[in-house]
Motif scaffolding. Sequence first.
Motif, PDB file in Angstrom:
ATOM      1  N   LEU A   1       0.834  -1.208   0.000  1.00 54.93           N
ATOM      2  CA  LEU A   1       0.000   0.000   0.000  1.00 54.93           C
ATOM      3  C   LEU A   1       0.869   1.259   0.000  1.00 54.93           C
ATOM      4  O   LEU A   1       0.594   2.209  -0.742  1.00 54.93           O
ATOM      5  CB  LEU A   1      -0.918  -0.008   1.226  1.00 54.93           C
ATOM      6  CG  LEU A   1      -1.873   1.183   1.364  1.00 54.93           C
ATOM      7  CD1 LEU A   1      -2.822   1.252   0.181  1.00 54.93           C
ATOM      8  CD2 LEU A   1      -2.657   1.090   2.676  1.00 54.93           C
ATOM      9  N   LEU A   2       1.916   1.259   0.815  1.00 56.03           N
ATOM     10  CA  LEU A   2       2.834   2.407   0.849  1.00 56.03           C
ATOM     11  C   LEU A   2       3.506   2.604  -0.504  1.00 56.03           C
ATOM     12  O   LEU A   2       3.626   3.729  -0.990  1.00 56.03           O
ATOM     13  CB  LEU A   2       3.893   2.196   1.931  1.00 56.03           C
ATOM     14  CG  LEU A   2       3.518   2.588   3.352  1.00 56.03           C
ATOM     15  CD1 LEU A   2       4.641   2.188   4.317  1.00 56.03           C
ATOM     16  CD2 LEU A   2       3.270   4.091   3.448  1.00 56.03           C
ATOM     17  N   SER A   3       3.936   1.503  -1.114  1.00 58.09           N
ATOM     18  CA  SER A   3       4.585   1.587  -2.418  1.00 58.09           C
ATOM     19  C   SER A   3       3.628   2.146  -3.469  1.00 58.09           C
ATOM     20  O   SER A   3       4.015   2.990  -4.288  1.00 58.09           O
ATOM     21  CB  SER A   3       5.082   0.195  -2.830  1.00 58.09           C
ATOM     22  OG  SER A   3       5.744   0.231  -4.066  1.00 58.09           O
ATOM     23  N   GLY A   4       2.375   1.706  -3.438  1.00 59.80           N
ATOM     24  CA  GLY A   4       1.386   2.187  -4.393  1.00 59.80           C
ATOM     25  C   GLY A   4       1.080   3.663  -4.226  1.00 59.80           C
ATOM     26  O   GLY A   4       1.014   4.411  -5.208  1.00 59.80           O
ATOM     27  N   CYS A   5       0.898   4.094  -2.985  1.00 62.28           N
ATOM     28  CA  CYS A   5       0.606   5.515  -2.724  1.00 62.28           C
ATOM     29  C   CYS A   5       1.789   6.400  -3.125  1.00 62.28           C
ATOM     30  O   CYS A   5       1.604   7.483  -3.696  1.00 62.28           O
ATOM     31  CB  CYS A   5       0.277   5.720  -1.251  1.00 62.28           C
ATOM     32  SG  CYS A   5      -1.297   4.987  -0.733  1.00 62.28           S
ATOM     33  N   ALA A   6       3.002   5.917  -2.856  1.00 65.28           N
ATOM     34  CA  ALA A   6       4.193   6.677  -3.221  1.00 65.28           C
ATOM     35  C   ALA A   6       4.337   6.750  -4.738  1.00 65.28           C
ATOM     36  O   ALA A   6       4.722   7.789  -5.292  1.00 65.28           O
ATOM     37  CB  ALA A   6       5.430   6.041  -2.598  1.00 65.28           C
ATOM     38  N   GLY A   7       4.024   5.640  -5.436  1.00 67.67           N
ATOM     39  CA  GLY A   7       4.071   5.655  -6.901  1.00 67.67           C
ATOM     40  C   GLY A   7       3.076   6.635  -7.491  1.00 67.67           C
ATOM     41  O   GLY A   7       3.380   7.345  -8.455  1.00 67.67           O
TER      42      GLY A   7
END
Length: 252
Positions: free
Chosen positions: A82-88
């Motif tokens: 989820l963190l990776s997706g939001c950062a992307g």
Amino acid sequence: MFEVSFDLAMLLLGAAFLAGFVDAIAGGGGLITVPILIMAGASPLQALSTNKVQGVFGAATAALSYAGSGHVNLRTQWKAALLSGCAGLLGAVLVSKIPTDGLRYALPVILIAIAAFFAFRPGLGDEDRAQRMPPATFTAFIVPLIGFYDGLIGPGTGSFFMIGFVMLAGYGVLKATAHTKLLNFASNTGGLIGFAAMGAPWWIMGLSMGVAQIFGARLGSHMAMKNGARLIRPLLVATSSLLALKLIWDLL
């Protein structure tokens, strides 16, 4: 039907299959698809965003293949994803607002260093090693940093996740590859949402390439699980080196 002629569409589908295969093992599939998309007539923004469309399918297929074989636990990794997706997503939204020229000059040097690490580091196999960073710290700081980079620039994201998992999280090469695919899928999805909001992708071509990516990613992930570090390390070295050379060429 396609945004390009039939012969170019067949070339793009073949490139997507090969990219899915390579990306599932070592990352760097964009090295194959982005230049061919540009050759087919896409603008740089269209090429990057269409690459996100088709790349999501390959990354998801590889992540599910690794998870189904027990190499990554989706229940414990959803927060990192989820963190990776939001950062992307954030990186894609800010792509036109943040200057990246300095980072583009540094990228070839970083990628060559990553290639050298995996080529010459002794004893680097599929066995886990000592952690240099607690998992919570890695998830809170390293994961969103690389995810943001993926949305902002993109090339080398898989290599950066790999080096982070191996050097900091202490993962073996195969386990690192499995977790890289999950987080790369998430950052790709976030980046795609950002690019889609700009109306940039070739949707029909991108979705068709996504189907080809699925088949390539299934084959690549199964070969990686069968051969482990013996296959992943040399292919990772090759893709990181080729990407560094391509970036140097673009700069020159």
